[in-house]
Design a protein around this motif. Structure first.
Motif, PDB file in Angstrom:
ATOM      1  N   SER A 128       0.859  -1.185   0.000  1.00 40.90           N
ATOM      2  CA  SER A 128       0.000   0.000   0.000  1.00 40.90           C
ATOM      3  C   SER A 128       0.896   1.235   0.000  1.00 40.90           C
ATOM      4  N   GLY A 129       0.303   2.388  -0.235  1.00 47.06           N
ATOM      5  CA  GLY A 129       1.046   3.646  -0.175  1.00 47.06           C
ATOM      6  C   GLY A 129       2.309   3.622  -1.010  1.00 47.06           C
ATOM      7  N   PRO A 130       3.439   4.092  -0.450  1.00 43.44           N
ATOM      8  CA  PRO A 130       4.685   4.144  -1.220  1.00 43.44           C
ATOM      9  C   PRO A 130       5.126   2.778  -1.753  1.00 43.44           C
ATOM     10  N   ALA A 131       4.931   1.713  -0.977  1.00 42.09           N
ATOM     11  CA  ALA A 131       5.332   0.384  -1.456  1.00 42.09           C
ATOM     12  C   ALA A 131       4.544  -0.020  -2.686  1.00 42.09           C
ATOM     13  N   ARG A 132       3.334   0.437  -2.772  1.00 42.46           N
ATOM     14  CA  ARG A 132       2.469   0.117  -3.909  1.00 42.46           C
ATOM     15  C   ARG A 132       2.775   1.004  -5.125  1.00 42.46           C
ATOM     16  N   ASN A 133       3.098   2.280  -4.873  1.00 45.04           N
ATOM     17  CA  ASN A 133       3.214   3.250  -5.958  1.00 45.04           C
ATOM     18  C   ASN A 133       4.639   3.600  -6.375  1.00 45.04           C
ATOM     19  N   GLU A 134       5.608   3.392  -5.498  1.00 44.98           N
ATOM     20  CA  GLU A 134       6.982   3.790  -5.798  1.00 44.98           C
ATOM     21  C   GLU A 134       7.917   2.611  -6.010  1.00 44.98           C
ATOM     22  N   TRP A 135       7.619   1.490  -5.391  1.00 42.04           N
ATOM     23  CA  TRP A 135       8.495   0.321  -5.434  1.00 42.04           C
ATOM     24  C   TRP A 135       8.009  -0.674  -6.482  1.00 42.04           C
ATOM     25  N   GLU A 136       8.942  -1.332  -7.135  1.00 43.29           N
ATOM     26  CA  GLU A 136       8.647  -2.478  -7.995  1.00 43.29           C
ATOM     27  C   GLU A 136       8.871  -3.739  -7.161  1.00 43.29           C
ATOM     28  N   HIS A 137       8.259  -4.839  -7.592  1.00 44.02           N
ATOM     29  CA  HIS A 137       8.491  -6.111  -6.921  1.00 44.02           C
ATOM     30  C   HIS A 137       8.674  -7.220  -7.954  1.00 44.02           C
ATOM     31  N   SER A 138       9.292  -8.303  -7.525  1.00 42.41           N
ATOM     32  CA  SER A 138       9.520  -9.456  -8.396  1.00 42.41           C
ATOM     33  C   SER A 138       9.747 -10.689  -7.533  1.00 42.41           C
ATOM     34  N   ILE A 139       9.699 -11.839  -8.196  1.00 40.63           N
ATOM     35  CA  ILE A 139      10.028 -13.115  -7.558  1.00 40.63           C
ATOM     36  C   ILE A 139      10.992 -13.828  -8.497  1.00 40.63           C
ATOM     37  N   PRO A 140      12.194 -14.178  -8.019  1.00 33.03           N
ATOM     38  CA  PRO A 140      13.112 -14.930  -8.877  1.00 33.03           C
ATOM     39  C   PRO A 140      12.570 -16.338  -9.123  1.00 33.03           C
ATOM     40  N   PRO A 141      13.141 -17.081 -10.074  1.00 37.16           N
ATOM     41  CA  PRO A 141      12.644 -18.439 -10.351  1.00 37.16           C
ATOM     42  C   PRO A 141      12.504 -19.257  -9.058  1.00 37.16           C
ATOM     43  N   VAL A 142      11.336 -19.871  -8.899  1.00 32.96           N
ATOM     44  CA  VAL A 142      11.069 -20.645  -7.679  1.00 32.96           C
ATOM     45  C   VAL A 142      11.725 -22.016  -7.766  1.00 32.96           C
ATOM     46  N   ASP A 143      12.057 -22.566  -6.605  1.00 40.34           N
ATOM     47  CA  ASP A 143      12.727 -23.867  -6.541  1.00 40.34           C
ATOM     48  C   ASP A 143      11.772 -25.036  -6.724  1.00 40.34           C
ATOM     49  N   THR A 144      10.513 -24.823  -6.379  1.00 37.07           N
ATOM     50  CA  THR A 144       9.536 -25.900  -6.425  1.00 37.07           C
ATOM     51  C   THR A 144       8.150 -25.296  -6.664  1.00 37.07           C
ATOM     52  N   LEU A 145       7.190 -26.125  -7.015  1.00 38.76           N
ATOM     53  CA  LEU A 145       5.831 -25.667  -7.297  1.00 38.76           C
ATOM     54  C   LEU A 145       5.302 -24.799  -6.161  1.00 38.76           C
ATOM     55  N   ARG A 146       4.713 -23.666  -6.543  1.00 36.36           N
ATOM     56  CA  ARG A 146       4.161 -22.707  -5.579  1.00 36.36           C
ATOM     57  C   ARG A 146       2.902 -22.089  -6.163  1.00 36.36           C
ATOM     58  N   TYR A 147       1.950 -21.762  -5.296  1.00 33.00           N
ATOM     59  CA  TYR A 147       0.742 -21.043  -5.700  1.00 33.00           C
ATOM     60  C   TYR A 147       0.654 -19.748  -4.905  1.00 33.00           C
ATOM     61  N   SER A 148      -0.016 -18.776  -5.489  1.00 35.08           N
ATOM     62  CA  SER A 148      -0.336 -17.565  -4.744  1.00 35.08           C
ATOM     63  C   SER A 148      -1.747 -17.128  -5.121  1.00 35.08           C
ATOM     64  N   ILE A 149      -2.376 -16.439  -4.194  1.00 35.79           N
ATOM     65  CA  ILE A 149      -3.658 -15.786  -4.459  1.00 35.79           C
ATOM     66  C   ILE A 149      -3.440 -14.318  -4.132  1.00 35.79           C
ATOM     67  N   THR A 150      -3.584 -13.477  -5.136  1.00 38.68           N
ATOM     68  CA  THR A 150      -3.384 -12.047  -4.967  1.00 38.68           C
ATOM     69  C   THR A 150      -4.745 -11.370  -5.022  1.00 38.68           C
ATOM     70  N   PHE A 151      -5.077 -10.668  -3.956  1.00 37.42           N
ATOM     71  CA  PHE A 151      -6.328  -9.918  -3.886  1.00 37.42           C
ATOM     72  C   PHE A 151      -6.007  -8.445  -4.068  1.00 37.42           C
ATOM     73  N   ARG A 152      -6.830  -7.766  -4.886  1.00 33.74           N
ATOM     74  CA  ARG A 152      -6.566  -6.357  -5.152  1.00 33.74           C
ATOM     75  C   ARG A 152      -7.833  -5.523  -5.020  1.00 33.74           C
ATOM     76  N   GLU A 153      -7.635  -4.291  -4.553  1.00 33.02           N
ATOM     77  CA  GLU A 153      -8.682  -3.274  -4.618  1.00 33.02           C
ATOM     78  C   GLU A 153      -8.703  -2.730  -6.026  1.00 33.02           C
ATOM     79  N   ILE A 154      -9.862  -2.285  -6.473  1.00 34.78           N
ATOM     80  CA  ILE A 154      -9.969  -1.583  -7.733  1.00 34.78           C
ATOM     81  C   ILE A 154     -10.113  -0.109  -7.393  1.00 34.78           C
ATOM     82  N   ASP A 155      -9.191   0.707  -7.883  1.00 32.19           N
ATOM     83  CA  ASP A 155      -9.254   2.162  -7.618  1.00 32.19           C
ATOM     84  C   ASP A 155     -10.317   2.819  -8.468  1.00 32.19           C
TER      85      ASP A 155
END
Length: 191
Positions: A164-191
């Motif tokens: 949220s805030g600066p982390a949401r608007n100023e920072w980029e994020h990434s995930i390097p190649p994963v070592d094993t199968l992984r799932y994620s669920i990303t929930f987002r607000e709609i502005d």
């Protein structure tokens, strides 16, 4: 040595994380993780398509889907009832109402699948990610003059993070190649 400026950071406190990032390693109980894994592994996931480029991860959107061709949100199938309890947990962790999280993106990262540096599209507000099955390194960076400020966080199964805030608007994020199968669920607000 200031830990937030060095290498990977696996046990960061909120004071060390960029402003607007929250993390909790134990948001989703084990029984809920098992139930979710059974469900998400059966979903009709499709390769992530970005302007004709197929990513190594597979996804499905609920509530809303961002169309990279038109650069607009389009309605998607409603968020399934089975995802509503984890959405409530994610919202509680983020300190917002569950119905504010109007979009859910389920992602499967096969072994070796990454996600490159990016910021979520401007149509989204706060972002709450839930990690399932395997841990990964969640990296953040932002330009600081000619250099980059960088932070890394080990994201465990059953954990959640908030951008949220600066982390949401100023920072980029990434995930390097994963070592094993992984799932994620990303929930987002709609502005």
């Amino acid at each position: 040595m200031k830990p937030s400026q060095q290498g990977d950071l696996f046990a960061a406190s909120e004071e060390e994380l960029p402003e607007g990032v929250r993390y909790d390693a134990a948001v989703v109980p084990d029984f809920e993780q098992s139930r979710l894994l059974e469900y998400v592994s059966s979903l009709p996931l499709k390769p992530f398509d970005f302007h004709g480029f197929e990513g190594k991860r597979r996804v499905v959107s609920f509530g809303w889907k961002y169309d990279f061709e038109t650069e607009r949100m389009t309605p998607a199938e409603n968020i399934p009832d089975i995802l509503l309890p984890v959405r409530a947990l994610a919202a509680g962790f983020a300190g917002i109402e569950a119905n504010q999280l109007q979009q859910a993106l389920v992602t499967e990262y096969a072994q070796g699948a990454p996600i490159g540096w990016h910021r979520d599209k401007k149509v989204f507000g706060r972002v709450v990610g839930v990690s399932l099955l395997a841990a990964c390194t969640f990296r953040l960076r932002r330009r600081a003059g000619a250099k980059w400020e960088r932070f890394s966080l080990r994201v465990e199964p059953g954990s959640a993070y908030l951008l949220s805030g600066p982390a949401r608007n100023e920072w980029e994020h990434s995930i390097p190649p994963v070592d094993t199968l992984r799932y994620s669920i990303t929930f987002r607000e709609i502005d």
